[in-house]
Design an enzyme around this catalytic site. Structure first.
Site, PDB file in Angstrom:
ATOM      1  CG  HIS A   1      -5.509  -3.461   0.285  1.00 42.43           C
ATOM      2  ND1 HIS A   1      -4.827  -3.190  -0.890  1.00 42.43           N
ATOM      3  CD2 HIS A   1      -5.196  -2.452   1.141  1.00 42.43           C
ATOM      4  CE1 HIS A   1      -4.145  -2.063  -0.749  1.00 42.43           C
ATOM      5  NE2 HIS A   1      -4.342  -1.601   0.469  1.00 42.43           N
TER       6      HIS A   1
ATOM      7  CG  ASP B   1      -5.729  -5.274  -3.155  1.00 40.23           C
ATOM      8  OD1 ASP B   1      -6.757  -4.632  -2.860  1.00 40.23           O
ATOM      9  OD2 ASP B   1      -4.605  -4.747  -3.230  1.00 40.23           O
TER      10      ASP B   1
ATOM     11  CD1 TRP C   1      -8.700   4.139  -0.994  1.00 45.83           C
ATOM     12  CD2 TRP C   1     -10.205   3.759   0.607  1.00 45.83           C
ATOM     13  NE1 TRP C   1      -8.135   4.499   0.197  1.00 45.83           N
ATOM     14  CE2 TRP C   1      -9.048   4.278   1.197  1.00 45.83           C
ATOM     15  CE3 TRP C   1     -11.302   3.460   1.414  1.00 45.83           C
ATOM     16  CZ2 TRP C   1      -8.920   4.481   2.571  1.00 45.83           C
ATOM     17  CZ3 TRP C   1     -11.189   3.677   2.789  1.00 45.83           C
ATOM     18  CH2 TRP C   1     -10.012   4.174   3.344  1.00 45.83           C
TER      19      TRP C   1
ATOM     20  CG  ASP D   1      -2.071   0.969   1.136  1.00 44.03           C
ATOM     21  OD1 ASP D   1      -3.096   0.688   0.491  1.00 44.03           O
ATOM     22  OD2 ASP D   1      -1.917   2.054   1.720  1.00 44.03           O
ATOM     23  CD1 TRP D   2      -1.337   5.579   0.894  1.00 44.54           C
ATOM     24  CD2 TRP D   2       0.547   6.720   0.485  1.00 44.54           C
ATOM     25  NE1 TRP D   2      -1.673   6.702   0.178  1.00 44.54           N
ATOM     26  CE2 TRP D   2      -0.536   7.423  -0.080  1.00 44.54           C
ATOM     27  CE3 TRP D   2       1.830   7.256   0.355  1.00 44.54           C
ATOM     28  CZ2 TRP D   2      -0.386   8.625  -0.768  1.00 44.54           C
ATOM     29  CZ3 TRP D   2       1.989   8.449  -0.327  1.00 44.54           C
ATOM     30  CH2 TRP D   2       0.899   9.115  -0.880  1.00 44.54           C
TER      31      TRP D   2
END
Length: 304
Positions: free
Chosen positions: A280, A250, A164, A123-124
Site C-alpha cells: 500500500h 495492495d 481496516w 491514499d488520502w
C-alpha cells in the site's frame, strides 16, 4: 479550535530526513488558525511537483523521493496534512472533516501561488488531491495517481477497506509505525517505524489518524458524496495527462487504476504502470522506481 503541536525535538534524529521545515497558517474555520508544515526543496522558480501523503503517514514517506526529483530541477513540495507530521493536530475528532482537509490544502496552493503542478497522490493524498485537481484545475498540468481513489459512497468500498476501518476504531493503541510497516512489502527498519511514530508522542495526538478512516464516503448520503460526484463530473471531461501507477500488492485499492483509466480522458495513451513488489505504501517499497516514472511522465507530456 484546540490543537496540539508535536515538540520539535521529536523530529531531531530522523534518518534521511534533514529537510528545512516550512510553515503556513491556515484558517481553522472557528476564528483561529493552524500551522501547516511542508517540505520545499529544489529551485523555487521551477515547476512544482506536489507529493501528497495519506493515512497515517506524513511527508517522511517521501524522504527517498524528494532528493531525486529536486536534483532533476523541479521544486518539490510535500505537505503534512493537518493532524499529521509537523503540522498542528486538532484535539477533537469532530474537528476533522473531508471538506476542511480540502480547504486546508487549497490554502497551501493559494499562499504559495503554485502553478503548472505535477500532482503525485497516494491514499488520502488522492482523496484530497483529486478534489483539488477538479476544483483548481487551472493550477495543475498532470497527475500521477498511486494506490488511491475518489469514492462517492455509491459503491461498496471493498472488504479490505472495511476491515481496516473497523481495525482503526477498535485497537486500543494506534501503533502508527507498525501499521505502516505492515502495509509494506519490504522489511521496515525499527528507525523508520520510530520516525512514523514521531509526530504522535501519545494517543492524544492521534485524533486525525483515528478519524480519517471514518471520513471516507461509504454511503450515498455522506457529506462528501455530493462534492466528490461534482469532482468526478469534471475529471470525466479532463484531458490533462493522467497516469496510474498502482502497486501489485495492495488489497485496499486494487482495481482502482482501471476505474481512473476508464473514466478520465487524460488517461488515454499514457504509459500506465503496475509497480511490482509494492505494498500500500509503495513509496517505501519502490521509491526509485517512482522517481523514474514521474520524471519520464513529465518529459513525455511536456509541451515541446
Amino acid at each position: 479550535m484546540k490543537s496540539l503541536r508535536t515538540p520539535g525535538n521529536c523530529f531531531s534524529h530522523l534518518a534521511d530526513y534533514d529537510f528545512t521545515p516550512n510553515y503556513i497558517h491556515v484558517d481553522d474555520t472557528e476564528g483561529g488558525s493552524l500551522r501547516l508544515h511542508y517540505v520545499d526543496e529544489g529551485p523555487k522558480d521551477a515547476p512544482p511537483i506536489l507529493l501528497m501523503h495519506g493515512e497515517p503517514t506524513w511527508s517522511y514517506l517521501y524522504r527517498k523521493m524528494i532528493p531525486g526529483l529536486a536534483a532533476a530541477g523541479f521544486r518539490v513540495i510535500a505537505p503534512d496534512l493537518i493532524g499529521f507530521g509537523r503540522s498542528d493536530k486538532p484535539s477533537e475528532r469532530s474537528d476533522y472533516t473531508y471538506q476542511r482537509h480540502v480547504d486546508w490544502l487549497r490554502a497551501l496552493l493559494d499562499q504559495l501561488d503554485l502553478q503548472d503542478i505535477t500532482l503525485f497522490c497516494q491514499d488520502w493524498g488522492g482523496l484530497i488531491g483529486l478534489r483539488l485537481l477538479a476544483e483548481e484545475n487551472n493550477r495543475f498540468s498532470r497527475t500521477v495517481a498511486a494506490n488511491t481513489m475518489l469514492p462517492t459512497g455509491d459503491h461498496h468500498p471493498g472488504d479490505a477497506f472495511v476491515q481496516w476501518q473497523q481495525l482503526s476504531q477498535n485497537i486500543p493503541i494506534f501503533a502508527t509505525g507498525k501499521i505502516i510497516a505492515g502495509a509494506c512489502v519490504k522489511p521496515v527498519t525499527a528507525d523508520t517505524i520510530a520516525a512514523y511514530d514521531a509526530p504522535f508522542p501519545d494517543e492524544s495526538y492521534k485524533a486525525g489518524a483515528r478519524q480519517f478512516p471514518m471520513l471516507v464516503p461509504i454511503s450515498a448520503d455522506d457529506p462528501a458524496a455530493i462534492p466528490n460526484r461534482r469532482a468526478w463530473e469534471i475529471l470525466s471531461k479532463m484531458q490533462k495527462p493522467f497516469l496510474t501507477a498502482f502497486s501489485d500488492k495492495d488489497p485496499i485499492t486494487e482495481g482502482g487504476d482501471a476505474i481512473f483509466q476508464k473514466r478520465i480522458p487524460g488517461c488515454s495513451g499514457q504509459a500506465h504502470t503496475t509497480i511490482t513488489d509494492g505494498g500500500h505504501f509503495l513509496q517505501e517499497d519502490q521509491s526509485e522506481r517512482l522517481v523514474q516514472l514521474i520524471l519520464e511522465f513529465i518529459t513525455a507530456t511536456s509541451q515541446k
